[in-house]
Design an enzyme around this catalytic site. Structure first.
Site, PDB file in Angstrom:
ATOM      1  N   ARG A 246      31.967 -70.813  38.004  1.00 53.50           N
ATOM      2  CA  ARG A 246      30.552 -70.191  38.021  1.00 53.50           C
ATOM      3  C   ARG A 246      30.448 -69.247  39.198  1.00 53.50           C
ATOM      4  O   ARG A 246      31.329 -69.472  40.374  1.00 53.50           O
ATOM      5  CB  ARG A 246      29.529 -71.316  38.059  1.00 53.50           C
ATOM      6  N   GLU A 275      25.009 -62.394  38.061  1.00 55.61           N
ATOM      7  CA  GLU A 275      25.629 -62.130  36.920  1.00 55.61           C
ATOM      8  C   GLU A 275      24.655 -61.628  35.846  1.00 55.61           C
ATOM      9  O   GLU A 275      23.797 -62.478  35.784  1.00 55.61           O
ATOM     10  CB  GLU A 275      26.377 -63.279  36.311  1.00 55.61           C
ATOM     11  N   HIS A 296      32.620 -62.585  32.318  1.00 54.48           N
ATOM     12  CA  HIS A 296      32.640 -63.963  31.686  1.00 54.48           C
ATOM     13  C   HIS A 296      32.980 -64.290  30.307  1.00 54.48           C
ATOM     14  O   HIS A 296      32.270 -64.557  29.540  1.00 54.48           O
ATOM     15  CB  HIS A 296      30.918 -64.432  31.963  1.00 54.48           C
TER      16      HIS A 296
HETATM   17  C1  DGY Z   1      30.954 -72.275  29.279  1.00 52.92           C
HETATM   18  O1  DGY Z   1      31.304 -72.917  28.294  1.00 52.92           O
HETATM   19  O2  DGY Z   1      30.259 -73.002  30.141  1.00 52.92           O
HETATM   20  C2  DGY Z   1      31.514 -70.996  29.673  1.00 52.92           C
HETATM   21  O3  DGY Z   1      31.297 -70.759  31.041  1.00 52.92           O
HETATM   22  C3  DGY Z   1      30.712 -69.942  28.694  1.00 52.92           C
HETATM   23  O4  DGY Z   1      31.789 -70.182  27.415  1.00 52.92           O
END
Ligand code: DGY
Length: 336
Positions: A246, A275, A296
């Site tokens: 993240r 983001e 992402h």
């Molecule tokens: C998740 O699954 O948490 C990813 O960041 C998005 O696919």
């Protein structure tokens, strides 16, 4: 009126998930590429009063969302991460929340590895060089990168994705270090069976010793800003930082200074804070030489996104039936 329960999908998702839901309930999908603004999501839930909400990482599911539909019985997020869902509020209201652990680990590790390799061997910069018409001759010192084979990989967070990433080091004869909340002996054993000796280190030691540092921690109060100025200064000036976890795990201002002042060589990011990263954001001035960024897409393969959609549908359907969810975020986060 059909008498069937309704599920509202905040985004268009792979058809497999929609098909699975449609066999058992009414499905209303918000059309379009963009996520709904928060107030629009609340408004739609209040209008439609669905029993189920199928969401993604782009939607903030807070108390206002949970309270919008009086009929809401379950939330399924098509993601392994659930930092965008207020789990305490969901638990308080008795609304189960499903997520998609496991299914995306290998796919996300593939992308982390691709970013690591791209940062090491300047792949994006090289591509840009050719496209911009600069390739006039073979050069003995042209676009020199750093070796991946034989280097030291530091994995921060040895959960499913971190372990899958570490396993990829076996073909590259790397030393693998990891930090975690404590030793993860099960993951160490799994890696040993694949020929990877993963050694537990505290974070500072790992950062100081690694050529490549890859982040695989969930976003929590403890991991927000985990990699700040102090940590970036501990890293080697030839090192590469990879983040597929993240954006908020890394302090963006500190990373900007680290790249400007050469505390590290390159950052390869699939997630950013903020983001999306606006095109005018100062961080982007480091690209492509010192920065590689993807939007992402860690779990973005046809196969995996389809499985994630199906798994989310299964979670939602279980919640509608009043059964325990096959993959409960509340249980995984220790709420029940
Ligand atoms: C998740 O699954 O948490 C990813 O960041 C998005 O696919």
């Amino acid at each position: 009126m059909t008498g069937r329960q309704t599920v509202y999908l905040a985004r268009e998702v792979p058809q497999a998930g929609i098909d699975r839901l449609e066999r058992a309930c009414e499905v209303i999908v918000r059309e379009g590429e963009r996520p709904p603004p928060h107030d629009r999501l609340v408004e739609r839930l209040a209008e439609l009063e669905p029993e189920g909400l199928f969401c993604t990482v782009s939607e903030t599911v807070d108390a206002a969302v949970l309270d919008a539909s009086p009929a809401l019985r379950v939330v399924g997020t098509m993601s392994v991460g659930y930092d965008h869902v207020d789990l305490a509020a969901a638990a308080e209201r008795g609304v189960p929340v499903g997520h998609t652990p496991g299914v995306l680990s290998e796919t996300t590790a593939d992308l982390a590895w691709a970013l690591l390799m791209a940062g090491a061997r300047r792949v994006v910069e090289a591509d840009r060089y050719v496209h911009e018409g600069e390739w006039e001759t073979w050069g003995p010192k042209l676009l020199l990168g750093r070796d991946v084979h034989g280097a030291t990989l530091g994995v921060v967070g040895l959960g499913d994705i971190g372990t899958a990433l570490a396993r990829r080091a076996s073909g590259f004869d790397m030393d693998v270090l990891y930090s975690h909340t404590g030793r993860n002996e099960a993951a160490e054993a799994e890696l040993a069976a694949s020929g990877v000796d993963a050694t537990f280190r505290d974070l500072d030691d790992l950062l100081a010793r690694s050529d490549y540092v890859s982040l695989h921690v969930p976003l929590t109060d403890e991991t927000t800003g985990l990699i700040g100025e102090r940590e970036l200064r501990l890293m080697d000036e030839g090192s590469v930082l990879v983040n597929t976890a993240r954006g908020e795990v890394v302090d963006t201002d500190a990373l900007d200074r680290a790249l400007s002042e050469g505390w590290i060589r390159h950052a390869a990011l699939d997630v950013t804070d903020p983001e999306p990263l606006p095109p005018t954001h100062p961080l982007l001035e480091h690209a492509p030489e010192r920065l590689t960024v993807a939007p992402h897409i860690g779990s973005a393969s046809v196969e995996t996104r389809s499985e994630m959609a199906t798994m989310t549908a299964e979670n939602v359907l279980a919640g509608l039936r009043g059964e325990s969810l096959p993959h409960s975020a509340l249980a995984d986060a220790g709420y029940d």
